[in-house]
Design a protein around this motif. Structure first.
Motif, mmCIF file in Angstrom:
data_model
loop_
_atom_site.group_PDB
_atom_site.id
_atom_site.type_symbol
_atom_site.label_atom_id
_atom_site.label_comp_id
_atom_site.label_asym_id
_atom_site.label_seq_id
_atom_site.Cartn_x
_atom_site.Cartn_y
_atom_site.Cartn_z
ATOM 1 N N CYS A 87 0.833 -1.204 0.000
ATOM 2 C CA CYS A 87 0.000 0.000 0.000
ATOM 3 C C CYS A 87 0.871 1.259 0.000
ATOM 4 C CB CYS A 87 -0.898 -0.028 1.225
ATOM 5 S SG CYS A 87 -1.859 1.452 1.504
ATOM 6 N N GLY A 88 1.865 1.299 0.872
ATOM 7 C CA GLY A 88 2.724 2.471 1.002
ATOM 8 C C GLY A 88 3.589 2.730 -0.209
ATOM 9 N N VAL A 89 4.180 1.680 -0.754
ATOM 10 C CA VAL A 89 5.054 1.882 -1.919
ATOM 11 C C VAL A 89 4.227 2.247 -3.152
ATOM 12 C CG1 VAL A 89 5.316 -0.482 -2.855
ATOM 13 C CG2 VAL A 89 7.243 1.090 -2.920
ATOM 14 N N PHE A 90 3.026 1.696 -3.279
ATOM 15 C CA PHE A 90 2.138 2.103 -4.369
ATOM 16 C C PHE A 90 1.834 3.599 -4.270
ATOM 17 C CE2 PHE A 90 -0.347 -1.976 -5.809
ATOM 18 C CZ PHE A 90 0.845 -2.577 -6.167
ATOM 19 N N LEU A 91 1.535 4.068 -3.062
ATOM 20 C CA LEU A 91 1.217 5.476 -2.889
ATOM 21 C C LEU A 91 2.435 6.354 -3.178
ATOM 22 C CD1 LEU A 91 -1.099 7.383 -2.078
ATOM 23 C CD2 LEU A 91 -0.102 7.412 0.214
ATOM 24 N N ALA A 92 3.599 5.962 -2.683
ATOM 25 C CA ALA A 92 4.819 6.748 -2.915
ATOM 26 C C ALA A 92 5.097 6.901 -4.405
ATOM 27 C CB ALA A 92 6.012 6.083 -2.220
ATOM 28 N N ILE A 93 5.007 5.816 -5.129
ATOM 29 C CA ILE A 93 5.275 5.860 -6.568
ATOM 30 C C ILE A 93 4.146 6.589 -7.297
ATOM 31 C CG2 ILE A 93 5.535 4.453 -8.656
ATOM 32 C CD1 ILE A 93 6.883 2.316 -6.791
ATOM 33 N N GLY A 94 2.914 6.279 -6.938
ATOM 34 C CA GLY A 94 1.769 6.870 -7.628
ATOM 35 C C GLY A 94 1.680 8.380 -7.499
ATOM 36 N N LEU A 95 1.955 8.894 -6.323
ATOM 37 C CA LEU A 95 1.842 10.343 -6.121
ATOM 38 C C LEU A 95 2.962 11.137 -6.783
ATOM 39 C CD1 LEU A 95 0.742 10.636 -2.368
ATOM 40 C CD2 LEU A 95 -0.634 11.133 -4.403
ATOM 41 N N PHE A 123 11.243 5.958 -10.014
ATOM 42 C CA PHE A 123 10.566 4.757 -9.517
ATOM 43 C C PHE A 123 11.401 4.153 -8.381
ATOM 44 C CE2 PHE A 123 9.456 0.246 -9.873
ATOM 45 C CZ PHE A 123 8.084 0.283 -10.065
ATOM 46 N N ILE A 124 12.709 4.041 -8.620
ATOM 47 C CA ILE A 124 13.635 3.488 -7.631
ATOM 48 C C ILE A 124 13.773 4.430 -6.432
ATOM 49 C CG2 ILE A 124 16.008 2.711 -7.241
ATOM 50 C CD1 ILE A 124 14.220 0.893 -9.077
ATOM 51 N N LEU A 125 13.858 5.725 -6.681
ATOM 52 C CA LEU A 125 13.979 6.698 -5.597
ATOM 53 C C LEU A 125 12.754 6.644 -4.683
ATOM 54 C CD1 LEU A 125 15.528 9.008 -4.246
ATOM 55 C CD2 LEU A 125 14.339 10.587 -5.790
ATOM 56 N N ALA A 126 11.578 6.549 -5.250
ATOM 57 C CA ALA A 126 10.358 6.465 -4.442
ATOM 58 C C ALA A 126 10.395 5.216 -3.560
ATOM 59 C CB ALA A 126 9.118 6.463 -5.343
ATOM 60 N N PHE A 127 10.856 4.106 -4.109
ATOM 61 C CA PHE A 127 10.984 2.869 -3.327
ATOM 62 C C PHE A 127 11.971 3.056 -2.170
ATOM 63 C CE2 PHE A 127 13.798 -0.784 -2.636
ATOM 64 C CZ PHE A 127 12.912 -1.660 -2.025
ATOM 65 N N ILE A 128 13.136 3.624 -2.452
ATOM 66 C CA ILE A 128 14.165 3.815 -1.419
ATOM 67 C C ILE A 128 13.669 4.761 -0.329
ATOM 68 C CG2 ILE A 128 16.464 4.804 -0.994
ATOM 69 C CD1 ILE A 128 17.233 3.689 -3.804
ATOM 70 N N LEU A 129 13.063 5.859 -0.723
ATOM 71 C CA LEU A 129 12.563 6.802 0.273
ATOM 72 C C LEU A 129 11.415 6.207 1.091
ATOM 73 C CD1 LEU A 129 12.722 10.147 -1.721
ATOM 74 C CD2 LEU A 129 14.176 9.432 0.195
ATOM 75 N N PHE A 130 10.569 5.423 0.451
ATOM 76 C CA PHE A 130 9.510 4.761 1.202
ATOM 77 C C PHE A 130 10.109 3.840 2.257
ATOM 78 C CE2 PHE A 130 7.148 0.836 1.870
ATOM 79 C CZ PHE A 130 6.113 1.346 2.631
ATOM 80 N N ARG A 131 11.091 3.042 1.869
ATOM 81 C CA ARG A 131 11.708 2.121 2.841
ATOM 82 C C ARG A 131 12.375 2.912 3.968
ATOM 83 N NH1 ARG A 131 9.541 -1.332 4.301
ATOM 84 N NH2 ARG A 131 11.339 -2.309 5.237
ATOM 85 N N GLY A 181 4.530 6.324 2.752
ATOM 86 C CA GLY A 181 4.413 6.495 1.307
ATOM 87 C C GLY A 181 4.158 7.928 0.916
ATOM 88 N N PHE A 182 3.306 8.608 1.687
ATOM 89 C CA PHE A 182 2.997 10.007 1.411
ATOM 90 C C PHE A 182 4.246 10.883 1.563
ATOM 91 C CE2 PHE A 182 1.840 14.238 2.973
ATOM 92 C CZ PHE A 182 1.084 14.687 1.902
ATOM 93 N N PHE A 183 4.963 10.727 2.665
ATOM 94 C CA PHE A 183 6.160 11.544 2.886
ATOM 95 C C PHE A 183 7.268 11.206 1.888
ATOM 96 C CE2 PHE A 183 4.256 12.102 7.171
ATOM 97 C CZ PHE A 183 4.108 13.483 7.103
ATOM 98 N N ALA A 184 7.377 9.943 1.501
ATOM 99 C CA ALA A 184 8.353 9.568 0.479
ATOM 100 C C ALA A 184 8.020 10.257 -0.842
ATOM 101 C CB ALA A 184 8.370 8.044 0.293
ATOM 102 N N ALA A 185 6.740 10.279 -1.193
ATOM 103 C CA ALA A 185 6.315 10.944 -2.428
ATOM 104 C C ALA A 185 6.616 12.442 -2.380
ATOM 105 C CB ALA A 185 4.821 10.713 -2.664
#
Length: 156
Positions: A80-88, A97-105, A136-140
């Motif tokens: 849920c979180g990684v989908f939101l990070a990438i989607g937003l 795409f990779i940056l959103a994943f890393i920041l989400f983690r 996910g929101f803050f990563a985005a």
């Protein structure tokens, strides 16, 4: 119970002995990519929100059975979180795409500020899901800041 476990562990990726949250997040990436490729980021955000709302009750019921709050095997919250990070914040560049994943983690593991408060103070399925949605929101948001900085420096 079979389908519940399949869902909550995101096709058993959450059963990894080490770093189950990271493994679950990685398992979500092909689904996120295919959603972006065949649909668009709006659908990825919608999928994230659907997963969020559906998972709360499923996790509540599962926790009553296993008697463990936020079991390590539950990784649907990471999906849920990684989908939101990438989607937003997705902008058609694979590095993003990779940056959103890393920041989400990063946000999911370190749980700064309100993410940590939600993780500690809200029980049940809502607590399990909400801290990852916030991560996910803050990563985005941080991804969007990076994109803006790079654009202003004419590097993007």
């Amino acid at each position: 119970m079979f389908f519940t476990k399949l869902y909550l562990t995101f096709f058993y990726s959450g059963l990894s002995k080490k770093a189950s949250g990271t493994v679950g997040s990685i398992a979500a990436l092909p689904f996120a990519y295919l959603t972006l490729f065949y649909l668009n980021q709006f659908y990825l955000i919608i999928f994230s929100l659907i997963i969020f709302f559906i998972s709360i009750k499923i996790i509540d019921n599962y926790e009553k059975i296993v008697k463990i709050h936020d079991s390590k095997e539950i990784v649907i919250d990471e999906v849920c979180g990684v989908f939101l990070a990438i989607g937003l914040s997705y902008n058609n560049h694979f590095w993003h795409f990779i940056l959103a994943f890393i920041l989400f983690r990063f946000f999911d593991i370190t749980k700064p500020s309100i993410i940590g408060k939600v993780d500690k103070k809200i029980n049940g399925g809502l607590g399990v899901m909400l801290d990852d949605l916030l991560a996910g929101f803050f990563a985005a948001m941080l991804c969007l800041i990076f994109q803006g900085l790079l654009k202003n420096m004419n590097l993007f």
